[in-house]
Design a protein around this motif. Structure first.
Motif, short mmCIF file in Angstrom:
data_model
loop_
_atom_site.label_atom_id
_atom_site.label_comp_id
_atom_site.label_asym_id
_atom_site.label_seq_id
_atom_site.Cartn_x
_atom_site.Cartn_y
_atom_site.Cartn_z
N TRP A 97 64.23 36.81 47.83
CA TRP A 97 65.99 36.59 47.71
C TRP A 97 66.14 37.92 46.66
O TRP A 97 67.93 37.80 46.81
CB TRP A 97 65.47 35.60 46.37
CG TRP A 97 66.73 34.79 45.21
CD1 TRP A 97 67.73 33.76 46.27
CD2 TRP A 97 67.49 35.77 44.33
NE1 TRP A 97 68.60 33.78 45.37
CE2 TRP A 97 68.66 35.14 44.31
CE3 TRP A 97 67.21 36.55 43.35
CZ2 TRP A 97 69.25 35.49 43.28
CZ3 TRP A 97 67.61 36.78 42.65
CH2 TRP A 97 68.70 36.40 42.45
N TYR A 98 65.23 38.54 45.63
CA TYR A 98 66.49 39.43 45.65
C TYR A 98 66.76 40.48 46.57
O TYR A 98 68.25 41.39 46.45
CB TYR A 98 65.67 39.66 44.65
CG TYR A 98 65.32 41.58 43.91
CD1 TYR A 98 66.52 41.42 43.19
CD2 TYR A 98 65.56 42.80 43.57
CE1 TYR A 98 67.51 42.49 42.46
CE2 TYR A 98 65.51 44.00 42.85
CZ TYR A 98 66.51 43.59 42.45
OH TYR A 98 66.55 44.61 41.33
N THR A 101 58.18 45.59 45.39
CA THR A 101 57.88 44.89 44.51
C THR A 101 57.41 43.99 44.95
O THR A 101 59.13 42.76 45.33
CB THR A 101 57.42 45.67 43.65
OG1 THR A 101 58.24 45.07 42.94
CG2 THR A 101 57.27 46.92 43.46
N ASP A 133 65.99 53.59 41.68
CA ASP A 133 65.36 52.42 40.40
C ASP A 133 64.74 53.47 40.53
O ASP A 133 63.82 52.16 39.50
CB ASP A 133 64.54 50.78 41.61
CG ASP A 133 64.08 49.56 40.34
OD1 ASP A 133 65.01 49.87 39.39
OD2 ASP A 133 63.86 48.74 40.58
N THR A 187 65.51 48.13 35.57
CA THR A 187 66.21 46.97 34.36
C THR A 187 66.00 46.96 33.56
O THR A 187 66.43 46.91 32.13
CB THR A 187 64.33 46.41 35.07
OG1 THR A 187 65.21 45.76 36.23
CG2 THR A 187 64.44 44.63 34.18
N LEU A 219 64.97 29.09 38.00
CA LEU A 219 64.32 30.40 37.42
C LEU A 219 64.09 30.23 36.10
O LEU A 219 65.05 29.65 35.15
CB LEU A 219 64.86 31.50 37.27
CG LEU A 219 65.29 33.24 37.57
CD1 LEU A 219 63.51 33.38 39.04
CD2 LEU A 219 65.97 33.74 38.10
N PRO A 243 68.93 32.22 34.46
CA PRO A 243 69.49 33.24 35.00
C PRO A 243 70.77 33.50 34.41
O PRO A 243 71.15 32.70 32.88
CB PRO A 243 69.98 32.71 36.27
CG PRO A 243 69.80 31.08 35.74
CD PRO A 243 69.04 31.31 34.82
N GLY A 244 71.44 34.51 35.13
CA GLY A 244 72.30 34.93 34.05
C GLY A 244 72.56 36.21 33.05
O GLY A 244 73.29 36.62 32.50
N GLY A 277 68.97 39.71 35.16
CA GLY A 277 69.11 40.33 36.12
C GLY A 277 70.30 40.84 37.13
O GLY A 277 70.33 41.54 37.32
N PRO A 278 71.84 39.75 36.52
CA PRO A 278 72.77 40.49 37.27
C PRO A 278 73.34 42.24 37.35
O PRO A 278 73.76 42.43 38.09
CB PRO A 278 73.89 39.41 37.19
CG PRO A 278 73.36 38.22 36.25
CD PRO A 278 71.50 38.59 36.31
N1 LIG Z 1 60.72 47.96 41.27
C1 LIG Z 1 61.37 46.86 41.19
N2 LIG Z 1 62.40 46.99 40.15
C2 LIG Z 1 62.89 45.61 40.62
O1 LIG Z 1 63.75 45.50 40.08
C3 LIG Z 1 62.66 44.16 40.71
C4 LIG Z 1 61.22 43.83 40.80
N3 LIG Z 1 60.98 45.31 41.48
N4 LIG Z 1 59.93 43.88 41.73
C5 LIG Z 1 60.53 42.12 41.43
C6 LIG Z 1 61.83 42.09 40.37
C7 LIG Z 1 62.64 41.02 40.11
N5 LIG Z 1 63.55 41.23 40.06
C8 LIG Z 1 65.49 40.93 39.81
C9 LIG Z 1 66.10 41.32 39.80
C10 LIG Z 1 67.03 40.20 39.46
C11 LIG Z 1 67.26 39.13 39.02
C12 LIG Z 1 68.64 37.76 38.85
O2 LIG Z 1 69.39 38.15 39.40
N6 LIG Z 1 68.73 36.74 38.91
C13 LIG Z 1 69.54 36.11 38.73
C14 LIG Z 1 69.48 34.62 39.12
C15 LIG Z 1 68.80 34.08 40.36
C16 LIG Z 1 68.11 32.30 40.49
O3 LIG Z 1 68.81 31.72 39.96
O4 LIG Z 1 67.88 32.76 41.25
C17 LIG Z 1 69.81 36.21 37.32
O5 LIG Z 1 68.91 36.43 36.51
O6 LIG Z 1 70.87 35.12 36.99
C18 LIG Z 1 66.35 38.38 38.92
C19 LIG Z 1 64.55 39.14 39.48
C20 LIG Z 1 63.69 42.69 40.45
N7 LIG Z 1 62.17 43.07 40.55
#
Ligand SMILES: Nc1nc(=O)c2c([nH]1)NC[C@@H]1CN(c3ccc(C(=O)N[C@@H](CCC(=O)O)C(=O)O)cc3)C=[N+]21
Ligand SMILES: NC(=O)C1=CN([C@@H]2O[C@H](COP(=O)(O)OP(=O)(O)OC[C@H]3O[C@@H](n4cnc5c(N)ncnc54)[C@H](OP(=O)(O)O)[C@@H]3O)[C@@H](O)[C@H]2O)C=CC1
Length: 287
Positions: A48-49, A98, A120, A141, A239, A259-260, A263-264
Motif C-alpha cells: 500500500w505504501y 521494509t 529515507d 518519518t 489504520l 490516518p491523516g 503518514g501523509p
Molecule cells: N524505512 C522505512 N521508512 C518508512 O517510512 C516506513 C517503513 N520503513 N516501513 C513501513 C512504514 C509505514 N509507513 C507509512 C507511511 C505513510 C502512511 C500513510 O500515509 N498512511 C495514511 C493512511 C492510509 C490508510 O488509510 O490506509 C495516513 O496516515 O493518513 C502509512 C504508513 C512508512 N513506513
C-alpha cells in the motif's frame, strides 16, 4: 475539553505543491527527478505504501521506478540492486522498503545506498552524519514529526519531550531532531520501567511503537502535545495509531490523527528529499 487536531493533510499538500514546482524546474533544466523504490517483500501494508509513494510521485512530476525483486530475493541481490541504482546518474533517490525478507537488517543492506541518494536516511552513514551535524537526509518519518510540530508553531526549545520507541527508522532519529531543536528528550522503550510515570511528566509525547492503543490518558500530561506515529492495521482494513484517541483527546492539548497525521507528511517529505537530491546532483554536474 477536546484536543486540537494537528492534521498532516494540508501540510503534506503544501509540501507536495512546492515539490512539484521544484521538480518542474529541474525537469525543464534537463534533470527530471527520479526515485527508485526497491521492494523485496510481499507485505500488504508495504505494498500500500509503495503504491501511495508512486501515485504521489507521479502527481509531483517525479519519475518513480518500483524495482520489485520479490519476497525470495536474497541479501546479495538486494545489495547489488541498491549499488546499481546508486551508480546510475539518472536516479536521484533510492529507498528500500521494509519489512525485509528473513532476518535481513535494513541498516546492513542500506549501506549499499549512496548517502547522497539516501532519501529515507536508511544508510547508517546518513544517521551518523545527521548526528554529527553534516548534511544528510533524515528518515522521512522522523522529520515528519518535527515538521508537523513546526507547522503548528509548537515551541520545542526548553520543552521536555518523551519519545516512545527507539528504532533506527523513527525513534532514534526523531529524538535526535528534537534534541537539535533544543528540547530536553527522554527516549522510552519496551524496558522502560514505568512508562506512564515518565510520559505523564512531559510537555510533548511522540509515540512510535507499533501497538494500537498503547498510549492512554494516564500516559499524558493534561494539555500536552501528542504526536502519533503508529500505523497499526485494524481488522476492518483501516489504520489506527499507538494512541487511544478516545481517552487521550479529553486530556491532551493537541493530537495528530491516524490516518491523516504523520503518514501523509512522511510521503511528502520523501518526495521533497528526492527533488533536493536531484538539485544537488544538478549543481555537481554543472560544475
Ligand atoms: N524505512 C522505512 N521508512 C518508512 O517510512 C516506513 C517503513 N520503513 N516501513 C513501513 C512504514 C509505514 N509507513 C507509512 C507511511 C505513510 C502512511 C500513510 O500515509 N498512511 C495514511 C493512511 C492510509 C490508510 O488509510 O490506509 C495516513 O496516515 O493518513 C502509512 C504508513 C512508512 N513506513
Ligand atoms: N507514519 C509513518 O510514516 C510511519 C509509521 N511507522 C509506524 O510507527 C510504528 C513504529 O515503527 P518502528 O519504529 O519501525 O517499529 P519497531 O518495531 O522497529 O520499534 C518499536 C519500538 O517500540 C518499543 N516498544 C515496543 N513495545 C513497547 C512498550 N510496550 N512500551 C514502550 N515501548 C515499546 C520497542 O522497544 P525495544 O527497542 O525495547 O524493543 C521499539 O524501540 C509502527 O506502527 C510503524 O508502522 C513507521 C514508519 C513510518
Amino acid at each position: 475539553m477536546s484536543a486540537a487536531v494537528l492534521s498532516g493533510k494540508e501540510l503534506a499538500e503544501t509540501i507536495r505543491t512546492e515539490t512539484a514546482t521544484e521538480a518542474a524546474g529541474l525537469a525543464a533544466a534537463g534533470i527530471p527527478p527520479r526515485l527508485a523504490v526497491v521492494v523485496a517483500t510481499a507485505d500488504e501494508s508495504s505494498a500500500w505504501y509503495v503504491r501511495s509513494i508512486a501515485r504521489a510521485a507521479e502527481k509531483a512530476g517525479i519519475v518513480c521506478d518500483v524495482v520489485d525483486l520479490g519476497p525470495a530475493a536474497g541479501a546479495r541481490t538486494i545489495r547489488e540492486t541498491l549499488t546499481r541504482l546508486s551508480d546510475d546518474p539518472a536516479v536521484h533517490g533510492v529507498i528500500l522498503q521494509t519489512p525485509l525478507p528473513g532476518g535481513a537488517a535494513l541498516e546492513d543492506l542500506a549501506s549499499a545506498i549512496a548517502f547522497e541518494k539516501d532519501v529515507d536516511g536508511a544508510n547508517p552513514l546518513s544517521l551518523g552524519r545527521l548526528v554529527a551535524g553534516l548534511p544528510a537526509f533524515a528518515p522521512a518519518t522522523a522529520e515528519a514529526v518535527v515538521t508537523i510540530l513546526d507547522h503548528y508553531a509548537i515551541e520545542l526549545t526548553g520543552r521536555h519531550v518523551a519519545v516512545v520507541g527507539r528504532s533506527t527508522v523513527v525513534g532514534k532519529p526523531a529524538a535526535h531532531l528534537l534534541l537539535d531543536r533544543n528540547a530536553t528528550v527522554t527516549v522510552c522503550h519496551s524496558r522502560t520501567a514505568d512508562l506512564a510515570a515518565v510520559t505523564s511528566g512531559t510537555d510533548v509525547l511522540v509515540a512510535a511503537v507499533g501497538r494500537a492503543g498503547l498510549i492512554t490518558a494516564e500516559h499524558v500530561r493534561p494539555g500536552a502535545i501528542v504526536v502519533d506515529v503508529g500505523t497499526n492495521p485494524t481488522d476492518d482494513g483501516g489504520l489506527t495509531g499507538d494512541v487511544d484517541a478516545g481517552s487521550v483527546a479529553d486530556r491532551a492539548g493537541a493530537l495528530t490523527p491516524v490516518p491523516g497525521g504523520v503518514g501523509p507528511v512522511t510521503t511528502a517529505l520523501l518526495l521533497r528529499h528526492t527533488v533536493h537530491a536531484a538539485a544537488r546532483a544538478g549543481e555537481k554536474g554543472s560544475g
